[in-house]
Design a protein around this motif. Structure first.
Motif, PDB file in Angstrom:
ATOM      1  N   GLU A  91      -1.687  -5.795   4.697  1.00 11.00           N
ATOM      2  CA  GLU A  91      -2.113  -4.786   3.724  1.00 11.00           C
ATOM      3  C   GLU A  91      -3.545  -4.324   3.969  1.00 11.00           C
ATOM      4  O   GLU A  91      -4.378  -4.324   3.063  1.00 11.00           O
ATOM      5  N   SER A  92      -3.847  -3.894   5.194  1.00 14.01           N
ATOM      6  CA  SER A  92      -5.210  -3.463   5.513  1.00 14.01           C
ATOM      7  C   SER A  92      -5.631  -2.217   4.742  1.00 14.01           C
ATOM      8  O   SER A  92      -6.825  -1.953   4.579  1.00 14.01           O
ATOM      9  N   ALA A  93      -4.660  -1.445   4.217  1.00 13.62           N
ATOM     10  CA  ALA A  93      -4.993  -0.222   3.497  1.00 13.62           C
ATOM     11  C   ALA A  93      -5.414  -0.480   2.052  1.00 13.62           C
ATOM     12  O   ALA A  93      -5.975   0.409   1.401  1.00 13.62           O
ATOM     13  N   LEU A  94      -5.149  -1.672   1.533  1.00  9.08           N
ATOM     14  CA  LEU A  94      -5.619  -2.001   0.183  1.00  9.08           C
ATOM     15  C   LEU A  94      -7.104  -2.335   0.229  1.00  9.08           C
ATOM     16  O   LEU A  94      -7.592  -2.895   1.213  1.00  9.08           O
ATOM     17  N   ASP A  95      -7.832  -1.994  -0.857  1.00 11.36           N
ATOM     18  CA  ASP A  95      -9.248  -2.368  -0.886  1.00 11.36           C
ATOM     19  C   ASP A  95      -9.341  -3.899  -0.929  1.00 11.36           C
ATOM     20  O   ASP A  95      -8.397  -4.576  -1.353  1.00 11.36           O
ATOM     21  N   PRO A  96     -10.451  -4.471  -0.466  1.00 11.12           N
ATOM     22  CA  PRO A  96     -10.543  -5.922  -0.298  1.00 11.12           C
ATOM     23  C   PRO A  96     -10.202  -6.736  -1.534  1.00 11.12           C
ATOM     24  O   PRO A  96      -9.494  -7.743  -1.433  1.00 11.12           O
ATOM     25  N   LEU A  97     -10.679  -6.331  -2.706  1.00 11.69           N
ATOM     26  CA  LEU A  97     -10.400  -7.097  -3.917  1.00 11.69           C
ATOM     27  C   LEU A  97      -8.920  -7.048  -4.264  1.00 11.69           C
ATOM     28  O   LEU A  97      -8.310  -8.086  -4.585  1.00 11.69           O
ATOM     29  N   ARG A  98      -8.339  -5.852  -4.207  1.00  8.21           N
ATOM     30  CA  ARG A  98      -6.921  -5.696  -4.524  1.00  8.21           C
ATOM     31  C   ARG A  98      -6.072  -6.455  -3.508  1.00  8.21           C
ATOM     32  O   ARG A  98      -5.049  -7.069  -3.860  1.00  8.21           O
ATOM     33  N   ARG A  99      -6.496  -6.447  -2.258  1.00  8.06           N
ATOM     34  CA  ARG A  99      -5.758  -7.158  -1.220  1.00  8.06           C
ATOM     35  C   ARG A  99      -5.772  -8.662  -1.479  1.00  8.06           C
ATOM     36  O   ARG A  99      -4.745  -9.332  -1.351  1.00  8.06           O
ATOM     37  N   GLU A 100      -6.915  -9.199  -1.849  1.00  6.14           N
ATOM     38  CA  GLU A 100      -6.992 -10.629  -2.138  1.00  6.14           C
ATOM     39  C   GLU A 100      -6.133 -10.990  -3.347  1.00  6.14           C
ATOM     40  O   GLU A 100      -5.405 -11.995  -3.328  1.00  6.14           O
ATOM     41  N   ALA A 119       0.823  -1.211   0.000  1.00  9.16           N
ATOM     42  CA  ALA A 119       0.000   0.000   0.000  1.00  9.16           C
ATOM     43  C   ALA A 119       0.855   1.258   0.000  1.00  9.16           C
ATOM     44  O   ALA A 119       0.452   2.300  -0.531  1.00  9.16           O
TER      45      ALA A 119
END
Length: 316
Positions: free
Chosen positions: A166-175, A140
């Protein structure tokens, strides 16, 4: 009836190629045929370190020149309540000779367990499979592509343990990012842990979960996955992690960091005090890099966890 507590010193002899030494108990001993780490009872007037040096001389015919404190575990056998002080032995003079063991064997951490293994020694084998360097992602902050490029460089350099935080990434991008990290690390036979998200860890087939301290202290049982670790800042959190049977803990910050500006580090003396006598490996975190590895391990740390210090980024 309560059994008398017996202190035992045990040595994990480590060769430069990563192999460690196991011995098979002789036919005329208790638990004949079982495999163990060499060592023996701490005699009155001895420290565990002194007892181990004596025992390794008597059992293997070697003279220890460098050892490090590591783990301490207790086990209740039918005949005794044993407290085992495990040390890493990284240097010695002489060639180990099986004076009391039927067989000696140098084992790679990733190899199959020698069976049967003494029950008190068994959990140590998993601890030895935990890599010494944990790299914590910062996609992030630096960008996903830059982080993946840094991951590839680190894997090529031998990195085998990654925490995805990576809690700052949006859920889809994080996955998507987590799946990519798992694929690349698993291709190198490494381990990946997801920070504070057991559901995502399972979804992307990560190896386990890493708990922040706030989540750790709210648990009353260990999460159901292969590897579980936690971030800790004090002895109470470390002892709770141990009581839950976690596989490792991360303790820090040891030195001041950019992540926590103005917060003083523990320093190595305080780190050693807090981490001493625990049954699971403890990684040192905070303002550290690979250059600090030997200092960390001499202080009792299993190794180092790092964010910035783990990645070789262009221009740094």
């Amino acid at each position: 009836m309560a059994r008398k507590l017996v202190d035992v010193a045990a040595g994990v002899l480590l060769r430069a190629d990563g192999r460690y030494l196991l011995g098979q108990r002789g036919p005329d001993t208790v638990y004949a045929g079982y495999w163990e780490f060499p060592g023996g009872k701490v005699e009155p007037g001895e420290t565990p370190a002194q007892a181990l040096c004596r025992e390794l001389d008597e059992e293997l015919g070697i003279r220890v020149t460098h050892l490090r404190p590591w783990l301490r575990r207790e086990h209740l056998y039918e005949h005794a309540h044993v407290r085992l002080h495990f040390f890493e032995v990284s240097a010695w003079e002489g060639e180990p000779d099986g004076k009391v063991h039927s067989v000696l064997d140098w084992v790679r951490p990733e190899q199959a367990t020698r069976e049967p293994m003494l029950p008190a020694n068994g959990p140590i084998l998993k601890a030895l499979r935990l890599p010494r360097m944990m790299a914590i992602t910062q996609a992030a902050a630096i960008g996903v592509e830059a982080q993946l490029a840094a991951l590839d460089r680190a894997l090529a350099g031998g990195l085998r343990l990654v925490q995805v935080r990576e809690s700052a990434l949006d859920p889809l991008r994080r996955e998507q990012f987590a799946r990519e990290v798992v694929a690349r690390v698993h291709a190198c036979q490494g381990l990946v842990l997801l920070n504070d998200d057991l559901a995502l860890a399972r979804a992307v087939r990560a190896d386990g979960v890493h708990l922040p301290a706030r989540s750790l202290m709210g648990l009353r049982q260990r999460p159901d996955c292969a590897w579980v670790g936690a971030s800790c800042h004090g002895r109470d959190e470390l002892e709770h992690a141990a009581a839950l049977g976690l596989d490792y803990a991360v303790l820090g910050p040891v030195a001041p960091t950019a992540t926590h500006p103005g917060q003083p580090g523990l320093g190595w003396v305080r780190f050693c005090e807090l981490a001493a006598g625990l049954p699971m490996p403890v990684l040192a975190l905070g303002g550290l890099g690979t250059a600090d590895m030997e200092t960390a391990r001499d202080t009792g740390a299993h190794g180092i966890a790092a964010i910035r210090g783990a990645w070789r980024l262009p221009g740094t």
